[in-house]
Enzyme design. Structure first.
Site, mmCIF file in Angstrom:
data_model
loop_
_atom_site.group_PDB
_atom_site.id
_atom_site.type_symbol
_atom_site.label_atom_id
_atom_site.label_comp_id
_atom_site.label_asym_id
_atom_site.label_seq_id
_atom_site.Cartn_x
_atom_site.Cartn_y
_atom_site.Cartn_z
ATOM 1 N N TRP A 125 85.236 82.276 58.475
ATOM 2 C CA TRP A 125 86.787 82.497 58.469
ATOM 3 C C TRP A 125 87.383 81.296 58.146
ATOM 4 C CZ3 TRP A 125 87.305 85.414 64.422
ATOM 5 C CH2 TRP A 125 87.104 86.912 64.247
ATOM 6 N N LYS A 126 86.463 80.430 57.959
ATOM 7 C CA LYS A 126 87.613 79.175 57.963
ATOM 8 C C LYS A 126 88.543 78.672 59.072
ATOM 9 C CE LYS A 126 87.074 79.874 53.407
ATOM 10 N NZ LYS A 126 87.796 79.751 51.820
ATOM 11 N N HIS A 174 79.438 73.846 52.944
ATOM 12 C CA HIS A 174 80.413 74.633 51.859
ATOM 13 C C HIS A 174 81.204 73.488 51.152
ATOM 14 C CE1 HIS A 174 84.361 77.303 51.644
ATOM 15 N NE2 HIS A 174 83.428 78.148 51.732
ATOM 16 N N GLU A 220 84.215 73.637 50.797
ATOM 17 C CA GLU A 220 85.567 73.126 51.189
ATOM 18 C C GLU A 220 85.019 71.512 52.329
ATOM 19 O OE1 GLU A 220 87.207 76.751 52.782
ATOM 20 O OE2 GLU A 220 87.440 77.162 51.409
ATOM 21 N N GLU A 232 78.160 79.727 45.254
ATOM 22 C CA GLU A 232 79.494 80.340 45.538
ATOM 23 C C GLU A 232 79.955 78.752 44.587
ATOM 24 O OE1 GLU A 232 80.950 81.389 49.695
ATOM 25 O OE2 GLU A 232 81.045 79.264 49.355
ATOM 26 N N GLY A 279 85.215 85.186 52.868
ATOM 27 C CA GLY A 279 86.308 84.261 53.587
ATOM 28 C C GLY A 279 87.249 84.913 53.658
HETATM 29 C C1 PEP Z 1 84.581 80.745 50.763
HETATM 30 O O1 PEP Z 1 84.905 79.810 51.391
HETATM 31 O O2 PEP Z 1 83.215 81.005 51.028
HETATM 32 C C2 PEP Z 1 84.871 82.337 49.784
HETATM 33 C C3 PEP Z 1 84.590 82.807 49.716
HETATM 34 O O3 PEP Z 1 86.402 82.356 50.122
HETATM 35 P P1 PEP Z 1 87.174 83.836 49.358
HETATM 36 O O4 PEP Z 1 86.526 84.117 50.015
HETATM 37 O O5 PEP Z 1 88.009 83.937 50.452
HETATM 38 O O6 PEP Z 1 87.044 83.084 48.165
#
Ligand code: PEP
Length: 256
Positions: free
Chosen positions: A10-11, A96, A98, A166, A235
């Site tokens: 969910w960030k 992650h 981020e 990712e 995400g």
């Molecule tokens: C994430 O940040 O792990 C991600 C996959 O985001 P999104 O699905 O929004 O691209």
């Protein structure tokens, strides 16, 4: 056939606890009915215990988006893997992109992976290149990230490890900017090869490799079928109960 693993990150969303509870309740309704998917949601820490209560016992696991690398002590603002485990959490996302962007280094990530696994959590280790090139530099980058993050992990804990591939260039974009299933399949094979070379084929074959980066209802299936991912790290769409539930059903039905 292995169960597909679908994890929601969910960030820093949503804005209120009541919204968080509504999302969990909406997803739980579908998750409870699907026997071929393992589902986990990773809300922000502040909603963790409400999410756990809303999820109830059983099919819908709750995890966290980060952990600290020590189990206790004078670390203002941090939350230890042991605290997450004792509070009923089962999954921890580590590394992650981020968080890496905020300055988290490979050596800190290695400590976190080890601390999370030792505390009994399932660690979802995120790896992914920033860009692609024609000479395979990105493969060496992935190799280094993977081996760096696992450098402190004892082999006996690897059964609780999940890799989330990712590619940074595919996160937070449109469905058209996600990886193609063919390129994903190559990466899944490559990651398995790196793991097999290091730990033996049996372990290499059994560590789940998920894909994350702009997964939506319309492209989820191809990552799991042609792409051969063992699951998805999602995400934005994990904040939408209807869309996320549809992806869960797709994962439940996919035959690979
Ligand atoms: C994430 O940040 O792990 C991600 C996959 O985001 P999104 O699905 O929004 O691209």
């Amino acid at each position: 056939m292995k169960k597909k693993i679908i994890i929601g990150n969910w960030k820093m969303n949503p804005a209120t606890v009541s919204e968080a509870k509504v999302i969990v309740a909406g997803i739980k309704r579908t998750a409870l009915k699907l026997s071929k998917v393992t589902v986990a949601l990773c809300p922000p820490y502040i909603y963790f215990s409400d999410a756990l209560k809303a999820a109830g016992k059983g099919k819908l696991a709750i995890g966290v988006q980060d952990i600290f690398h020590e189990q206790a002590g004078s670390y203002t603002g941090e939350v230890s893997p042991a605290m997450v485990k004792n509070a009923g959490g089962t999954y921890a996302i580590v590394g992650h992109s981020e968080r890496r962007r905020l300055g988290e280094s490979d050596s800190i990530i290695a400590k976190k992976v080890s601390a999370g696994l030792s505390a009994g959590l399932t660690v979802v280790l995120c790896i992914g290149e920033h860009t692609r090139d024609d000479h395979g530099v990105y493969l060496a980058f992935i190799h280094e990230q993977l081996m760096g993050a696992l450098s402190k992990v004892s082999k006996k804990f690897l059964k609780h490890l999940i890799i989330a591939y990712e590619p940074v260039w595919a996160i937070g974009r449109s469905d058209k900017d996600a990886i193609t299933p063919r390129l994903l399949h190559e990466m899944v094979l490559y990651i398995r090869k790196v793991l097999s070379d290091e730990y033996g084929e049996d372990i290499g074959r059994h560590i789940p490799v998920l894909y994350g980066g702009s997964v939506f209802v319309n492209n989820a299936k191809e990552f799991l079928s042609e792409g051969m991912a063992d699951g998805l790290l999602i995400g934005r769409e994990s904040l939408k109960p209807v869309e996320f539930s549809t992806i869960l059903k797709i994962a439940h039905e996919v035959r690979v």
